[in-house]
Design an enzyme around this catalytic site. Structure first.
Site, PDB file in Angstrom:
ATOM      1  N   TYR A  56       0.827  -1.210   0.000  1.00  0.00           N
ATOM      2  CA  TYR A  56       0.000   0.000   0.000  1.00  0.00           C
ATOM      3  C   TYR A  56       0.862   1.261   0.000  1.00  0.00           C
ATOM      4  O   TYR A  56       1.154   1.856   1.042  1.00  0.00           O
ATOM      5  CB  TYR A  56      -0.927   0.015   1.210  1.00  0.00           C
ATOM      6  CG  TYR A  56      -1.865  -1.162   1.298  1.00  0.00           C
ATOM      7  CD1 TYR A  56      -2.189  -1.924   0.175  1.00  0.00           C
ATOM      8  CD2 TYR A  56      -2.444  -1.520   2.517  1.00  0.00           C
ATOM      9  CE1 TYR A  56      -3.048  -3.003   0.266  1.00  0.00           C
ATOM     10  CE2 TYR A  56      -3.310  -2.594   2.605  1.00  0.00           C
ATOM     11  CZ  TYR A  56      -3.611  -3.335   1.486  1.00  0.00           C
ATOM     12  OH  TYR A  56      -4.457  -4.407   1.589  1.00  0.00           O
ATOM     13  N   HIS A 129       0.732 -11.923   1.331  1.00  0.00           N
ATOM     14  CA  HIS A 129      -0.282 -11.121   0.639  1.00  0.00           C
ATOM     15  C   HIS A 129      -0.979 -11.892  -0.481  1.00  0.00           C
ATOM     16  O   HIS A 129      -2.178 -11.731  -0.712  1.00  0.00           O
ATOM     17  CB  HIS A 129       0.352  -9.851   0.073  1.00  0.00           C
ATOM     18  CG  HIS A 129      -0.626  -8.742  -0.124  1.00  0.00           C
ATOM     19  ND1 HIS A 129      -0.323  -7.423   0.088  1.00  0.00           N
ATOM     20  CD2 HIS A 129      -1.924  -8.744  -0.505  1.00  0.00           C
ATOM     21  CE1 HIS A 129      -1.383  -6.673  -0.170  1.00  0.00           C
ATOM     22  NE2 HIS A 129      -2.361  -7.442  -0.538  1.00  0.00           N
ATOM     23  N   SER A 208     -12.803  -5.059   1.683  1.00  0.00           N
ATOM     24  CA  SER A 208     -13.831  -4.481   0.796  1.00  0.00           C
ATOM     25  C   SER A 208     -15.236  -4.961   1.168  1.00  0.00           C
ATOM     26  O   SER A 208     -16.018  -5.338   0.294  1.00  0.00           O
ATOM     27  CB  SER A 208     -13.540  -4.819  -0.672  1.00  0.00           C
ATOM     28  OG  SER A 208     -12.373  -4.186  -1.107  1.00  0.00           O
ATOM     29  N   PRO A 209     -15.601  -4.962   2.457  1.00  0.00           N
ATOM     30  CA  PRO A 209     -16.933  -5.439   2.851  1.00  0.00           C
ATOM     31  C   PRO A 209     -18.062  -4.533   2.385  1.00  0.00           C
ATOM     32  O   PRO A 209     -19.230  -4.935   2.398  1.00  0.00           O
ATOM     33  CB  PRO A 209     -16.850  -5.466   4.382  1.00  0.00           C
ATOM     34  CG  PRO A 209     -15.860  -4.391   4.705  1.00  0.00           C
ATOM     35  CD  PRO A 209     -14.825  -4.482   3.620  1.00  0.00           C
ATOM     36  N   LEU A 210     -17.718  -3.322   1.946  1.00  0.00           N
ATOM     37  CA  LEU A 210     -18.714  -2.391   1.423  1.00  0.00           C
ATOM     38  C   LEU A 210     -18.576  -2.231  -0.084  1.00  0.00           C
ATOM     39  O   LEU A 210     -19.024  -1.250  -0.660  1.00  0.00           O
ATOM     40  CB  LEU A 210     -18.583  -1.031   2.119  1.00  0.00           C
ATOM     41  CG  LEU A 210     -18.803  -1.053   3.636  1.00  0.00           C
ATOM     42  CD1 LEU A 210     -18.513   0.308   4.245  1.00  0.00           C
ATOM     43  CD2 LEU A 210     -20.216  -1.505   3.965  1.00  0.00           C
ATOM     44  N   GLY A 213     -16.987   0.893  -1.223  1.00  0.00           N
ATOM     45  CA  GLY A 213     -17.820   2.072  -1.029  1.00  0.00           C
ATOM     46  C   GLY A 213     -19.131   2.052  -1.783  1.00  0.00           C
ATOM     47  O   GLY A 213     -20.015   2.873  -1.516  1.00  0.00           O
ATOM     48  N   PHE A 214     -19.302   1.122  -2.707  1.00  0.00           N
ATOM     49  CA  PHE A 214     -20.519   1.075  -3.511  1.00  0.00           C
ATOM     50  C   PHE A 214     -21.758   0.898  -2.638  1.00  0.00           C
ATOM     51  O   PHE A 214     -22.805   1.519  -2.877  1.00  0.00           O
ATOM     52  CB  PHE A 214     -20.438  -0.080  -4.519  1.00  0.00           C
ATOM     53  CG  PHE A 214     -21.640  -0.181  -5.437  1.00  0.00           C
ATOM     54  CD1 PHE A 214     -21.677   0.544  -6.620  1.00  0.00           C
ATOM     55  CD2 PHE A 214     -22.724  -0.984  -5.123  1.00  0.00           C
ATOM     56  CE1 PHE A 214     -22.782   0.472  -7.466  1.00  0.00           C
ATOM     57  CE2 PHE A 214     -23.823  -1.065  -5.951  1.00  0.00           C
ATOM     58  CZ  PHE A 214     -23.852  -0.332  -7.129  1.00  0.00           C
TER      59      PHE A 214
END
Length: 323
Positions: A56, A129, A208-210, A213-214
């Protein structure tokens, strides 16, 4: 915040904090002091699992390099002993190209670099990773066992791995957690792992549980399709076709949010938490309001009937596109 157990004995907050977006993949990096403030506010709100990675790396507005591990390391100094610090290695960008090195030499070097960047003596949870096709999982697991004995790491995990890879690695050195993409828009790949994770008492950390952001129901028109620093421009749900395909899910999430006086993000996180008691989502945000909102998702109750209704609708999604 409520706690959950990863693996056999690693206690963490039911919702963790994913720091990636502060420096990487969502456009220009958040200004350093503001990013540190966000991480420290997360701790104040009860977050105890903080996730970063050597991969990152981004760019600040002035063109300077933004190193996520260094940022997280500085931010957590006041409460280092009260949190679980997780990072990932064995993969880095060189000249804009992804280079995966799962060799014992490469991973050991990666761990040493992360210890230095984070400015810590040990890493609580260290992930490979992504698997290196040229290195057997048994070789990686053996090295992780050595690193645990040396005190450089306390627990280890694997990100983006197959069932076979996880089983073979776990047979050599006990795996504490597996990390992969998991949300209402990205289910199938991770769900295939769940039976073996349950059998072997391995926790699951959902990134990325959302759906990047979507599922927060924010203004999706803000995504700049031409910004090379924002990888959402390449994600299916942010295309016109993908948005249309996910419309039914978005509508149901919004409906449930209205009924429960919650936000769409809270409903989405509550759904993730409901899937298994050993799943810990790690949403990321640069907004204090969203940080507090996400933490409160642990208090949202979804009934079995509501989950069934949501899953019936989700079963109609073409996950090959979203995963």
């Amino acid at each position: 915040m409520q706690k959950r157990i990863l693996g056999q004995n690693l206690s963490v907050s039911a919702i963790g904090y994913g720091a990636m977006g502060l420096s990487h993949a969502y456009g220009t990096a958040v200004e350093k002091n503001e990013a540190i403030k966000i991480i420290r506010t997360a701790f104040e709100q009860g977050y105890t699992l903080f996730d970063t990675a050597a991969l990152y790396v981004g760019q600040y507005a002035d063109g300077a390099t933004a190193i996520n591990e260094a940022l997280v390391g500085e931010a957590i100094k006041p409460f280092r002993d009260q949190i679980v610090l997780a990072t990932k290695g064995g993969a880095e960008f060189h000249d804009s190209k992804l280079v995966i090195d799962g060799s014992p030499e490469g991973l050991r070097k990666s761990v040493e670099n992360s210890l230095r960047q984070l400015d810590v003596e040990t890493i609580d949870l260290y992930y490979q990773h992504m698997p290196d096709p040229n290195v057997a999982p048994e070789v990686v697991a053996d090295l992780m066992g050595q690193l645990i004995k040396e005190g450089k790491i306390k627990h280890w995990g694997i990100s983006n791995a197959s069932v076979d890879y996880i089983e073979r690695a776990d047979d050599v050195t006990k795996v504490t957690a597996v990390q992969d993409r998991f949300s209402m828009l990205a289910r199938r790949k991770s769900e295939r792992l769940f039976p073996i994770l349950k059998k072997r008492q391995i926790g699951f950390v959902a990134y990325s549980p959302l759906a990047s952001g979507f599922l927060t129901n924010q203004d999706r028109s803000k995504i700049d399709q031409h910004n090379k620093l924002d990888f959402r421009g390449n994600m299916h749900q942010f295309t016109e076709v993908g948005t249309d395909e996910a419309q039914a899910i978005s509508s149901l999430v919004t409906q449930l949010a209205d009924e429960k006086q919650a936000s769409p993000a809270q409903i989405s996180l509550a759904w993730v938490l409901k899937q298994q008691p050993w799943i810990v989502p790690i949403p990321g945000t640069s907004k204090e309001k969203r940080l507090i909102e996400n933490a409160d998702a642990v208090n949202i109750q979804l009934s079995d009937d509501e989950i069934k209704q949501m899953n019936r609708l989700l079963d109609k999604v073409n996950y090959d596109q979203f995963d």
